[in-house]
Design a protein around this motif. Structure first.
Motif, short mmCIF file in Angstrom:
data_model
loop_
_atom_site.label_atom_id
_atom_site.label_comp_id
_atom_site.label_asym_id
_atom_site.label_seq_id
_atom_site.Cartn_x
_atom_site.Cartn_y
_atom_site.Cartn_z
N GLN A 77 0.85 -1.18 0.00
CA GLN A 77 0.00 0.00 0.00
C GLN A 77 0.89 1.24 0.00
N ALA A 78 0.47 2.25 -0.72
CA ALA A 78 1.17 3.54 -0.70
C ALA A 78 0.11 4.63 -0.72
N SER A 79 0.43 5.77 -0.13
CA SER A 79 -0.53 6.86 -0.12
C SER A 79 0.12 8.15 -0.60
N VAL A 80 -0.70 9.00 -1.19
CA VAL A 80 -0.26 10.32 -1.62
C VAL A 80 -1.15 11.35 -0.93
N ARG A 81 -0.62 12.56 -0.76
CA ARG A 81 -1.32 13.62 -0.05
C ARG A 81 -1.93 14.59 -1.05
N GLN A 82 -3.25 14.61 -1.12
CA GLN A 82 -3.95 15.47 -2.06
C GLN A 82 -4.62 16.63 -1.34
N THR A 83 -4.74 17.76 -2.05
CA THR A 83 -5.32 18.97 -1.48
C THR A 83 -6.57 19.38 -2.27
N ILE A 84 -7.60 19.79 -1.53
CA ILE A 84 -8.86 20.27 -2.10
C ILE A 84 -9.22 21.57 -1.41
N LEU A 85 -9.90 22.45 -2.12
CA LEU A 85 -10.44 23.65 -1.48
C LEU A 85 -11.89 23.80 -1.86
N SER A 86 -12.61 24.62 -1.10
CA SER A 86 -13.99 24.91 -1.46
C SER A 86 -14.20 26.41 -1.45
N VAL A 87 -15.13 26.86 -2.29
CA VAL A 87 -15.46 28.28 -2.38
C VAL A 87 -16.95 28.46 -2.13
N ALA A 88 -17.31 29.67 -1.74
CA ALA A 88 -18.69 29.99 -1.44
C ALA A 88 -19.56 29.94 -2.69
N PRO A 89 -20.87 29.78 -2.54
CA PRO A 89 -21.78 29.77 -3.69
C PRO A 89 -21.67 31.07 -4.49
N VAL A 90 -21.96 30.97 -5.79
CA VAL A 90 -21.97 32.14 -6.67
C VAL A 90 -23.36 32.28 -7.27
N GLU A 91 -23.67 33.48 -7.76
CA GLU A 91 -25.00 33.72 -8.32
C GLU A 91 -25.20 32.99 -9.64
N ARG A 92 -24.15 32.85 -10.44
CA ARG A 92 -24.26 32.20 -11.73
C ARG A 92 -24.60 30.73 -11.54
N ASP A 93 -25.51 30.21 -12.35
CA ASP A 93 -25.89 28.80 -12.27
C ASP A 93 -24.85 27.95 -12.98
N LEU A 94 -24.04 27.24 -12.21
CA LEU A 94 -22.99 26.40 -12.76
C LEU A 94 -23.44 24.94 -12.75
N PRO A 95 -22.82 24.09 -13.59
CA PRO A 95 -23.15 22.67 -13.53
C PRO A 95 -22.85 22.09 -12.16
N ASP A 96 -23.57 21.03 -11.79
CA ASP A 96 -23.28 20.36 -10.52
C ASP A 96 -21.88 19.78 -10.52
N VAL A 97 -21.45 19.29 -11.67
CA VAL A 97 -20.11 18.72 -11.80
C VAL A 97 -19.55 19.12 -13.16
N GLY A 119 6.81 3.03 4.99
CA GLY A 119 6.08 2.20 4.04
C GLY A 119 6.40 2.53 2.61
N PHE A 120 6.65 3.81 2.31
CA PHE A 120 7.01 4.21 0.95
C PHE A 120 8.27 3.48 0.51
N PHE A 121 9.29 3.47 1.36
CA PHE A 121 10.55 2.81 0.99
C PHE A 121 10.35 1.30 0.89
N ARG A 122 9.50 0.76 1.73
CA ARG A 122 9.29 -0.69 1.73
C ARG A 122 8.65 -1.17 0.44
N PHE A 123 7.66 -0.43 -0.04
CA PHE A 123 6.89 -0.89 -1.20
C PHE A 123 7.19 -0.14 -2.49
N ALA A 124 8.18 0.73 -2.47
CA ALA A 124 8.48 1.55 -3.65
C ALA A 124 8.63 0.74 -4.93
N PRO A 125 9.33 -0.41 -4.93
CA PRO A 125 9.47 -1.14 -6.19
C PRO A 125 8.14 -1.53 -6.83
#
Length: 441
Positions: A231-251, A282-288
């Motif tokens: 098993q290996a893991s990576v660190r991901q970053t997400i942010l969120s912003v406030a609602p806007v008046e324009r109607d945007l797609p859900d996704v 763990g990264f070094f153990r399973f890197a190969p």
């Protein structure tokens, strides 16, 4: 910074015994408990921190079939139905909606890949619409750009990561199951070579079946039992912003950026695949075993630091059952968001959707996405330790397929006909037949 998460009150008293003990209160573990409790099986869930506190509340919230691995697609399709059924059965709100997913691209190779996947999807009854340049440009008019093409997957959707796992936990307790927060599982007791109990910091629960659904902690926990789980893991970053008046797609997905509307109207923003690789034992153990995966993603993977080492989730340390473990020192993996990624994400999103330029950033967070070498989870009873069922390594896909995976695990545990063929997920594929026996390391 932790993401928005609904906090709930859970069961105050640890049971002396249970038919099944589920270790881990994320979306996989909690849906497993739900489908067991529905069958009248007594189940206890033990969670070292809070329900949904780690990756189950830190992901995009997508519940998709589009571009799934062939092995995962059946569970993804079943899961969409099960998300809907869960709300109808329980009245609990997970924020699930079949809003459809919408992709745009000016990359011929990317469009060709989507088209090939659509041809495969047709053979298994999944509907995906390829969009012409005119259709994509019209549907993406909010970007103010022309597009060569796109994809619309109308039956896919999203659920709210801040609501989902707590909602399922509430349903488990309504059915008579018990859920225990701030209660780390330290290890497994055995009798006659099979599981006989789960040792927690609050006492031992006698059981003949333990389901381990501990996410990024899985490999280090398995190591305590002499089980080698790559098993290996990576660190991901997400942010969120406030609602806007324009109607945007859900996704909306375009230019490698994902924009997802949450239940409260805010938008979660992320760059697909962008992550930091923290150095850990763990990264070094399973890197190969992970070099091929990392090599394919080198454009989006960046060197990390020592956050992962300090968190302890990929430790090679052996711990005792009568003393605090790394899981009790770090109740919730809550790494610092990567600020250069936050800035780049916001910049790229504004280039894509100028209407978001004035949107205020409300939150930014990071999480550890755990993966297996082939990007498909390990699900099944571990050879050499009867009664120990592994459910880990969901490789960033676990939230969307959580209901289907939980149902499948409950099928395996209860001996029922499986909702899908479990063989493609069995952990024994990661090595030779000695996998699961005491390893020499």
């Amino acid at each position: 910074m932790s993401p928005p998460l609904n906090r709930i009150e859970t069961s105050p008293h640890l049971p002396a015994s249970a038919d099944v003990v589920v270790i881990g209160g994320g979306i996989i573990g909690i849906f497993t408990a739900y489908y067991l409790a529905r069958r009248g099986i007594s189940v206890a869930v033990v969670e070292k921190g809070v329900i949904g506190g780690e990756q189950s509340s830190r992901n995009w919230g997508w519940c998709r079939q589009q571009n799934r691995d062939e092995r995962e697609l059946p569970l993804a399709s079943k899961s969409l139905d099960l998300w809907e059924q869960f709300s109808a059965e329980t009245g609990q709100n997970t924020g699930f909606r079949r809003c459809g997913l919408f992709y745009l691209s000016n990359d011929e190779a990317e469009l060709a890949q989507w088209a090939r996947w659509r041809e495969f999807a047709k053979t298994v009854g999944v509907t995906t619409h390829m969009l012409t340049s005119e259709e994509a440009t019209e549907r993406g008019r909010l970007t103010g750009r022309s597009w060569k093409g796109g994809v619309h997957s109308p039956t896919d959707g999203t659920a709210d990561p801040g609501l989902a796992a707590p909602a399922v936990a509430a349903a488990v307790m309504q059915l008579g199951g018990t859920v225990h927060q701030n209660c780390a599982a330290r290890g497994i007791e055995t009798e006659g070579g099979r599981v006989s109990g789960v040792v927690t910091e609050s006492g031992t629960i006698k059981t003949r079946i333990a389901v381990y659904a501990g996410g990024a902690w899985a490999s280090s926990f398995c190591r305590q039992l002499g089980i080698r789980f790559p098993q290996a893991s990576v660190r991901q970053t997400i942010l969120s912003v406030a609602p806007v008046e324009r109607d945007l797609p859900d996704v909306l997905y375009a230019d490698g950026v994902a924009i997802t509307r949450r239940a409260d109207g805010r938008y979660a923003l992320a760059i697909s695949g962008r992550a930091r690789v923290d150095l850990t034992p763990g990264f070094f153990r399973f890197a190969p075993q992970f070099i091929p995966m990392f090599a394919k993603r080198w454009r989006n993977l960046m060197p990390g630091g020592l956050q992962g080492w300090q968190s302890g989730h990929e430790t090679l340390q052996r711990w005792r059952l009568d003393a605090p473990t790394p899981m009790e020192r770090v109740r919730v993996l809550d790494p610092r968001p990567d600020m250069p990624t936050v800035e780049q994400t916001r910049r790229r999103v504004i280039e894509l959707v100028p209407d978001l330029a004035q949107a205020r950033i409300t939150d930014a967070w990071a999480g550890y996405v755990d993966s297996t070498p082939d990007g498909v989870p390990g699900i099944g009873e571990v050879p050499g330790l009867p009664g120990f069922v592994l459910a880990a390594g969901f490789s960033g896909h676990g939230f969307g397929i959580g209901p289907g995976a939980g149902h499948l695990i409950a099928d395996i545990v209860s001996g029922a006909a499986p909702i899908e063929d479990p063989k493609p997920y069995h952990p024994s594929r990661f090595s030779d037949p000695s996998w699961g026996k005491v390893a020499d390391f």
